[in-house]
Design a protein around this motif. Structure first.
Motif, PDB file in Angstrom:
ATOM      1  N   ILE A   1       0.836  -1.207   0.000  1.00  0.00           N
ATOM      2  CA  ILE A   1       0.000   0.000   0.000  1.00  0.00           C
ATOM      3  C   ILE A   1       0.866   1.251   0.000  1.00  0.00           C
ATOM      4  N   SER A   2       1.910   1.253   0.882  1.00  0.00           N
ATOM      5  CA  SER A   2       2.742   2.459   0.925  1.00  0.00           C
ATOM      6  C   SER A   2       3.523   2.614  -0.373  1.00  0.00           C
ATOM      7  N   GLY A   3       3.890   1.470  -0.987  1.00  0.00           N
ATOM      8  CA  GLY A   3       4.549   1.525  -2.289  1.00  0.00           C
ATOM      9  C   GLY A   3       3.658   2.182  -3.325  1.00  0.00           C
ATOM     10  N   LEU A   4       2.398   1.786  -3.323  1.00  0.00           N
ATOM     11  CA  LEU A   4       1.425   2.355  -4.277  1.00  0.00           C
ATOM     12  C   LEU A   4       1.275   3.857  -4.052  1.00  0.00           C
TER      13      LEU A   4
ATOM     14  N   ASP B   1      -6.335   8.836  -6.222  1.00  0.00           N
ATOM     15  CA  ASP B   1      -7.544   8.467  -6.965  1.00  0.00           C
ATOM     16  C   ASP B   1      -7.821   6.969  -6.941  1.00  0.00           C
ATOM     17  N   PHE B   2      -6.708   6.181  -6.864  1.00  0.00           N
ATOM     18  CA  PHE B   2      -6.927   4.728  -6.919  1.00  0.00           C
ATOM     19  C   PHE B   2      -7.779   4.254  -5.756  1.00  0.00           C
ATOM     20  N   LEU B   3      -7.851   5.062  -4.684  1.00  0.00           N
ATOM     21  CA  LEU B   3      -8.717   4.692  -3.557  1.00  0.00           C
ATOM     22  C   LEU B   3     -10.189   4.742  -3.947  1.00  0.00           C
ATOM     23  N   TYR B   4     -10.495   5.446  -5.046  1.00  0.00           N
ATOM     24  CA  TYR B   4     -11.896   5.553  -5.473  1.00  0.00           C
ATOM     25  C   TYR B   4     -12.220   4.565  -6.577  1.00  0.00           C
ATOM     26  N   ASN B   5     -11.257   3.673  -6.852  1.00  0.00           N
ATOM     27  CA  ASN B   5     -11.467   2.692  -7.915  1.00  0.00           C
ATOM     28  C   ASN B   5     -12.422   1.589  -7.438  1.00  0.00           C
TER      29      ASN B   5
END
Ligand SMILES: *[C@@H]1O[C@H](CO)[C@@H](O)[C@H](O)[C@H]1NC(C)=O
Length: 328
Positions: A192-195, A204-208
């Motif tokens: 997660i921290s890498g991402l 934004d990927f959190l809204y995927n």
């Protein structure tokens, strides 16, 4: 007249004398037995017994202690995979008791291996291993003194619960530390921290939606396939029949499951989910017709495969096959 009390005294001496002597001898035998068991236990938490030791320390009176005995077949040529796994759990239980502050000589842990004490197996008319039996301090083992392995599994915690039930001795199971859980968590956090790092400040990927749906689906599949049950009951991975060499990956009873079985269930549940997604995509997406046709066929195939597999598993689990594999 004076002879009467003398006579009474004589009678008393003749009756009480041998009785008291017998009582004393019994007491000596008992303390000798308890001392011997304590000495063995201090060397090894689980006492290995052959036929002679079993008869002397477990079967024969006098006793003021319970003995939990694991009947097993640990020799490699027996190929009893379950026995090895059950043995590990049993050692954890016995060790937890041995080093507990509540340790007393009220209860001992022992084992009889088929290749060292087959006479004991015959005497008890036992034809499957591993089997756990509690031999109580008083009287013979009753129905509940045989542990229901197929129903409860052989996790040390389950065994401890049964021991508490049968003997009033509560054992807190202490396992050697297991680093798998923290390691997985660390890995997840690293990913997660890498991402987050790669994406910079763009979250934004959190809204995927697809991403979240995928994570949720993984969780649902893990839970519906019975991973939690495995975690609690600790079943074996699979079972090999030593006579035919045949592997069973699906447990024959509807009351239990193997670890391999849950992986198979996970695979097929995943398959039917994928099939449904394919069918949905085939009906609603704006891809070209050829691709949608292929998706439709693949989707139907996966769904049909799932239901035919389900039917065969149901048949085998509700038909039942014998679990015993020694001397049969
Ligand atoms: C059982 O009897 C022996 C010998 O008398 C004694 O040392 C031991 O403490 C007794 N055990 C229990 C649990 O009472």
């Amino acid at each position: 007249m004076a002879a009467l009390p003398v006579l009474a005294l004589l009678v008393l001496l003749c009756w009480g004398g041998p009785h008291a002597a017998g009582q004393k001898r019994k007491e000596m035998v008992l303390s000798e037995k308890v001392n011997q068991l304590m000495e063995w236990t201090s060397k090894r938490p689980v006492i290995r017994m052959n036929g002679d030791k079993f008869r002397r320390f477990v079967k024969a009176p006098p006793r003021n202690y319970s003995v939990i005995v694991m009947f097993t077949a640990l020799q490699p040529h027996r190929q009893c995979v379950v026995c090895k796994q059950a043995d590990e759990e049993y050692q954890i239980l016995a060790n937890s008791w041995r080093y507990s502050s509540a340790f007393t000589n009220k209860i001992f842990f022992a084992m009889v291996d088929f290749d060292e004490g087959s006479d004991v197996f015959q005497m008890l008319n036992m034809n499957s291993a591993p089997t756990f039996i509690n031999f109580p301090a008083k009287g013979k083992p009753k129905r509940g003194d045989t542990y229901e392995l197929q129903v409860r599994g052989f996790a040390a915690e389950q065994l401890a619960r049964w021991v508490a039930d049968r003997t009033d001795v509560n054992i807190r199971v202490i396992r050697p530390p297991n680093y798998a859980g923290p390691l997985m968590l660390g890995l997840l956090l690293a990913v997660i921290s890498g991402l987050v790092y790669l994406r910079g400040s763009n979250l934004d990927f959190l809204y995927n939606k697809t991403g979240w749906a995928f994570v949720a689906l993984c969780f649902v599949l893990a839970m519906t396939s019975g991973q939690m049950w495995n975690h609690i009951r600790g079943p074996p991975y699979a079972h090999k029949n030593p006579h035919t060499g045949q592997m069973s990956y699906i447990h024959g009873s509807s009351q239990a499951q193997f670890v391999a079985e849950t992986h198979i269930v996970l695979l097929f549940n995943g398959g039917v989910t994928l099939g449904m997604v394919f069918l949905h995509e085939a009906a609603t997406s704006d891809m070209d017709v050829g691709k949608r046709k292929i998706m439709c066929i693949a989707g139907i195939g996966l769904v049909v495969l799932f239901f035919s597999w389900l039917l065969s598993v149901f048949r085998s689990k509700y038909h039942g096959y014998p679990y015993s594999f020694l001397m049969s």
